[in-house]
Enzyme design. Structure first.
Site, PDB file in Angstrom:
ATOM      1  CE1 TYR A   1      -3.158   2.896   0.223  1.00 24.09           C
ATOM      2  CE2 TYR A   1      -3.698   2.155   2.745  1.00 24.09           C
ATOM      3  CZ  TYR A   1      -3.991   2.851   1.614  1.00 24.09           C
ATOM      4  OH  TYR A   1      -4.445   3.594   1.763  1.00 24.09           O
TER       5      TYR A   1
ATOM      6  CE  LYS B   1      -6.420   2.396  -1.987  1.00 20.03           C
ATOM      7  NZ  LYS B   1      -6.753   3.024  -0.438  1.00 20.03           N
TER       8      LYS B   1
END
Length: 287
Positions: A116, A144
């Protein structure tokens, strides 16, 4: 403070019924950094139980491998499918230091991991070469990217295998990212308009590029513009309450919105609610 699981379950059902393709509890919008270890586990368990078979990507993070590993154990016990591990924050570090962090976390994890990348909040940005090295670990299966660095995002798509999931976390780049082969988008505004955000993906996936673009330009872009310079999570919670789904206020240290910010959001919300892309159900909830 206890987690309001009844409201959380109802909200999760609302997202599922809105057509989302996966659920992401304990991300930035979920205020994971303000919750205790047990509160996070309670949230994830409630979401999993209401997920109706949808994949659950559970967020976690911290500044020590041990702390994150303990969170991963809880995420696994709660039944999540993937752990989304944010880059460590606070400490000054290097790409090599963060690579070691992820490798040790992945080694101890019993479920797959997504990286992330959100440097505007953590103070650290993953570099392409670091991601290329980390994808070699069999337990690191996606990322992500909420960096807002679109050239970096395109590099990820170009240099990682098709089996490695690449998700866009900045909704202004949603269609551009899908055009270039992104596997999906994670947008905070899906918490307000899950059906509309899902329709953007579905329209694009089916080849209705104009339909996807219209939904993005007539609803997402105006709201994102109205939120400019505001703290994101308080703005999203305010919008949710205004469309008839009050999720409560934010936790300290997040602030409350001032009256000028609320008025700006109200004005924009009224405009987008009048478009053809907001369903009758959403209109009725606000009335």
């Amino acid at each position: 403070m206890d987690v309001d699981t009844n409201t959380l379950r109802d909200f999760t059902a609302f997202l599922v019924e809105g057509g989302v393709h996966a659920l992401f509890p304990m991300g930035t919008t979920g205020e994971f950094a303000s919750l205790t270890h047990q509160q996070r586990k309670t949230v994830i368990q409630a979401v999993v139980e209401e997920s109706r078979g949808l994949p659950v990507l559970a967020g976690c993070g911290g500044t020590s491998v041990r702390a994150v590993s303990e969170q991963l154990d809880s995420i696994t016990d709660a039944g999540a499918d993937v752990a989304v591990v944010v880059t460590p924050y606070y400490f000054q570090t290097t790409q090599e230091g963060v690579q070691r962090f992820y490798e040790q976390v992945a080694l101890e994890a019993s479920i797959p991991i997504y990286l992330y990348n959100i440097p505007q909040l953590t103070g650290f940005a993953l570099e392409r070469a670091t991601v290329e090295r980390l994808v070699e670990h069999p337990n690191i299966i996606g990322i992500k990217d909420s960096s807002g660095d679109f050239p970096f995002f395109m590099d990820l798509l170009d240099t990682t295998a098709s089996s490695f999931t690449v998700l866009q976390g900045i909704p202004t780049f949603a269609i551009n990212s899908l055009d270039r082969g992104a596997d999906g988008i994670i947008a905070g505004l899906a918490n307000i308009f899950p059906k509309l955000v899902s329709e953007i993906y579905n329209a694009h996936d089916s080849g209705d590029y104009l339909g996807a673009q219209k939904r993005q330009s007539k609803v997402l872009f105006p709201i994102i513009g109205s939120m400019h310079s505001m703290p994101t999570v308080p703005a999203l919670k305010y919008l949710s309450a205004e469309v008839g789904r009050d999720l409560g206020g934010t936790l300290p240290p997040l602030p409350n919105l001032n009256s000028e910010q609320c008025d700006r959001l109200d004005t924009c919300l009224q405009t987008v609610m009048d478009t053809e892309f907001i369903g009758e159900e959403e209109m009725n909830r606000r009335m």
